[in-house]
Design a protein around this motif. Structure first.
Motif, mmCIF file in Angstrom:
data_model
loop_
_atom_site.group_PDB
_atom_site.id
_atom_site.type_symbol
_atom_site.label_atom_id
_atom_site.label_comp_id
_atom_site.label_asym_id
_atom_site.label_seq_id
_atom_site.Cartn_x
_atom_site.Cartn_y
_atom_site.Cartn_z
ATOM 1 N N ALA A 43 0.278 3.765 4.585
ATOM 2 C CA ALA A 43 0.284 2.352 4.970
ATOM 3 C C ALA A 43 -1.036 1.906 5.584
ATOM 4 C CB ALA A 43 1.425 2.089 5.955
ATOM 5 N N VAL A 44 -1.635 2.716 6.449
ATOM 6 C CA VAL A 44 -2.876 2.301 7.109
ATOM 7 C C VAL A 44 -3.999 2.153 6.080
ATOM 8 C CG1 VAL A 44 -4.567 2.847 8.903
ATOM 9 C CG2 VAL A 44 -2.163 3.406 9.271
ATOM 10 N N THR A 45 -4.085 3.067 5.148
ATOM 11 C CA THR A 45 -5.105 2.981 4.102
ATOM 12 C C THR A 45 -4.884 1.728 3.251
ATOM 13 O OG1 THR A 45 -5.322 5.383 4.087
ATOM 14 C CG2 THR A 45 -6.187 4.207 2.175
ATOM 15 N N ASN A 46 -3.626 1.406 2.965
ATOM 16 C CA ASN A 46 -3.323 0.168 2.235
ATOM 17 C C ASN A 46 -3.765 -1.066 3.023
ATOM 18 O OD1 ASN A 46 -2.169 0.702 -0.367
ATOM 19 N ND2 ASN A 46 -0.382 1.551 0.683
ATOM 20 N N TRP A 47 -3.505 -1.076 4.330
ATOM 21 C CA TRP A 47 -3.931 -2.213 5.155
ATOM 22 C C TRP A 47 -5.444 -2.342 5.150
ATOM 23 C CZ3 TRP A 47 -0.696 -0.271 9.862
ATOM 24 C CH2 TRP A 47 0.657 -0.516 9.630
ATOM 25 N N VAL A 48 -6.123 -1.205 5.303
ATOM 26 C CA VAL A 48 -7.590 -1.216 5.299
ATOM 27 C C VAL A 48 -8.100 -1.779 3.975
ATOM 28 C CG1 VAL A 48 -9.659 0.246 5.278
ATOM 29 C CG2 VAL A 48 -7.903 0.617 7.007
ATOM 30 N N GLY A 49 -7.554 -1.295 2.870
ATOM 31 C CA GLY A 49 -7.977 -1.785 1.554
ATOM 32 C C GLY A 49 -7.747 -3.273 1.392
ATOM 33 N N ARG A 50 -6.574 -3.731 1.828
ATOM 34 C CA ARG A 50 -6.260 -5.158 1.725
ATOM 35 C C ARG A 50 -7.219 -5.983 2.598
ATOM 36 N NH1 ARG A 50 -0.894 -4.915 2.037
ATOM 37 N NH2 ARG A 50 -0.880 -4.883 4.303
ATOM 38 N N ASN A 51 -7.521 -5.493 3.788
ATOM 39 C CA ASN A 51 -8.433 -6.227 4.678
ATOM 40 C C ASN A 51 -9.873 -6.199 4.200
ATOM 41 O OD1 ASN A 51 -6.521 -5.230 7.568
ATOM 42 N ND2 ASN A 51 -6.405 -7.139 6.422
ATOM 43 N N VAL A 52 -10.301 -5.109 3.568
ATOM 44 C CA VAL A 52 -11.639 -5.058 2.963
ATOM 45 C C VAL A 52 -11.734 -6.112 1.870
ATOM 46 C CG1 VAL A 52 -13.174 -3.674 1.492
ATOM 47 C CG2 VAL A 52 -12.156 -2.646 3.544
ATOM 48 N N GLU A 53 -10.710 -6.171 1.035
ATOM 49 C CA GLU A 53 -10.686 -7.168 -0.035
ATOM 50 C C GLU A 53 -10.719 -8.585 0.538
ATOM 51 O OE1 GLU A 53 -8.401 -7.313 -4.211
ATOM 52 O OE2 GLU A 53 -7.044 -7.452 -2.478
ATOM 53 N N LYS A 64 -12.030 -6.465 -6.061
ATOM 54 C CA LYS A 64 -10.635 -6.133 -6.340
ATOM 55 C C LYS A 64 -10.390 -4.727 -5.803
ATOM 56 C CE LYS A 64 -7.251 -5.738 -10.023
ATOM 57 N NZ LYS A 64 -6.213 -6.676 -9.730
ATOM 58 N N VAL A 65 -9.378 -4.601 -4.978
ATOM 59 C CA VAL A 65 -8.968 -3.301 -4.449
ATOM 60 C C VAL A 65 -7.583 -3.025 -5.003
ATOM 61 C CG1 VAL A 65 -8.476 -1.949 -2.388
ATOM 62 C CG2 VAL A 65 -10.338 -3.636 -2.351
ATOM 63 N N GLN A 66 -7.450 -1.896 -5.684
ATOM 64 C CA GLN A 66 -6.169 -1.577 -6.312
ATOM 65 C C GLN A 66 -5.867 -0.092 -6.178
ATOM 66 O OE1 GLN A 66 -6.995 -2.848 -10.324
ATOM 67 N NE2 GLN A 66 -7.737 -0.834 -10.941
ATOM 68 N N LYS A 67 -4.590 0.219 -6.251
ATOM 69 C CA LYS A 67 -4.148 1.611 -6.209
ATOM 70 C C LYS A 67 -4.590 2.309 -7.488
ATOM 71 C CE LYS A 67 -0.958 5.091 -5.641
ATOM 72 N NZ LYS A 67 -1.580 6.036 -6.532
ATOM 73 N N SER A 68 -5.079 3.523 -7.337
ATOM 74 C CA SER A 68 -5.399 4.337 -8.497
ATOM 75 C C SER A 68 -4.102 4.652 -9.242
ATOM 76 C CB SER A 68 -6.081 5.636 -8.049
ATOM 77 O OG SER A 68 -6.181 6.528 -9.122
ATOM 78 N N PHE A 69 -4.172 4.679 -10.554
ATOM 79 C CA PHE A 69 -2.949 4.932 -11.335
ATOM 80 C C PHE A 69 -2.415 6.342 -11.156
ATOM 81 C CE2 PHE A 69 -4.840 1.371 -13.729
ATOM 82 C CZ PHE A 69 -3.781 0.476 -13.603
ATOM 83 N N SER A 70 -3.291 7.308 -10.942
ATOM 84 C CA SER A 70 -2.843 8.696 -10.919
ATOM 85 C C SER A 70 -3.120 9.441 -9.623
ATOM 86 C CB SER A 70 -3.516 9.450 -12.069
ATOM 87 O OG SER A 70 -4.930 9.401 -11.891
ATOM 88 N N SER A 71 -3.778 8.807 -8.672
ATOM 89 C CA SER A 71 -4.179 9.518 -7.461
ATOM 90 C C SER A 71 -3.829 8.715 -6.213
ATOM 91 C CB SER A 71 -5.687 9.776 -7.499
ATOM 92 O OG SER A 71 -6.026 10.513 -8.648
ATOM 93 N N PRO A 72 -3.753 9.401 -5.053
ATOM 94 C CA PRO A 72 -3.366 8.714 -3.811
ATOM 95 C C PRO A 72 -4.535 8.046 -3.097
ATOM 96 C CG PRO A 72 -3.568 11.040 -3.402
ATOM 97 C CD PRO A 72 -3.820 10.844 -4.874
ATOM 98 N N TRP A 73 -5.219 7.169 -3.775
ATOM 99 C CA TRP A 73 -6.300 6.412 -3.151
ATOM 100 C C TRP A 73 -6.387 5.032 -3.754
ATOM 101 C CZ3 TRP A 73 -8.494 11.026 -5.622
ATOM 102 C CH2 TRP A 73 -8.993 10.781 -6.904
ATOM 103 N N LEU A 74 -7.230 4.207 -3.137
ATOM 104 C CA LEU A 74 -7.466 2.852 -3.617
ATOM 105 C C LEU A 74 -8.827 2.797 -4.291
ATOM 106 C CD1 LEU A 74 -6.318 0.929 -0.415
ATOM 107 C CD2 LEU A 74 -4.966 1.403 -2.463
#
Length: 178
Positions: A43-53, A64-74
């Motif tokens: 969740a924290v990484t998702n918030w960071v990504g959303r706030n960077v965007e 554009k910040v999006q979830k990687s299709f196959s890995s646990p990163w943005l």
């Protein structure tokens, strides 16, 4: 031996409190991370990504910040070019744990300690979002400076800021402040 325990009591209390807090917070965070699926972004990484965007959109950048299709990163796409990825280690939680542990080890009045911890966490979070946003823009324009920017300049900025927060805490608010 007792003489040395009494003499070094403040140091031993600091070390004991620091490591107890650090280990407890780290273990709690690891339990949280281990509760996630292998391909899930925390969740924290998702918030960071959303706030960077949001921050870069505020300056009218094509981001554009999006979830990687196959890995646990943005994935961070800047001007339709994949620039960086935001992994769990980029969310600054480990830096926040270090900060909180130090402040607790040099604690002051409970209310002041709690408020300073909350202020510090918010400050570190905002600084980290700015750090990743700047890193994105700079790596787009200067990809050859990747090692310096990611490995030297920005860690120095975030850890230097945390060090300054600690200095302020010890000198102004802790029980050791004069």
């Amino acid at each position: 031996m007792r003489k040395y325990l009494i003499q070094f009591k403040p140091f031993l209390l600091f070390i004991g409190t620091f490591f107890t807090a650090y280990i407890a917070l780290t273990v709690a965070y690891k339990f949280y991370l281990n509760s996630l699926r292998a391909d899930e972004v925390d969740a924290v990484t998702n918030w960071v990504g959303r706030n960077v965007e949001q921050l870069l959109l505020l300056f009218d950048y094509d981001i554009k910040v999006q979830k990687s299709f196959s890995s646990p990163w943005l994935e961070v796409w800047f001007n339709n070019k994949y620039i960086i990825r935001i992994v769990e280690g980029c969310n600054a939680v480990s830096v926040m744990i270090l900060f909180v542990s130090f402040v607790l080890a040099f604690s002051g009045k409970p209310k002041v300690t709690l408020l300073y911890i909350l202020f510090g966490i918010v400050f570190i979070y905002i600084l980290n979002v700015i750090r990743i946003a700047l890193l994105t823009v700079l790596l787009f324009h200067f990809p050859e400076k990747s090692h310096f920017l990611h490995g030297v300049l920005f860690p120095l900025a975030i850890y230097g800021s945390v060090f300054l927060l600690w200095v302020i805490w010890v000198n102004k608010f802790s029980k050791y402040a004069k």
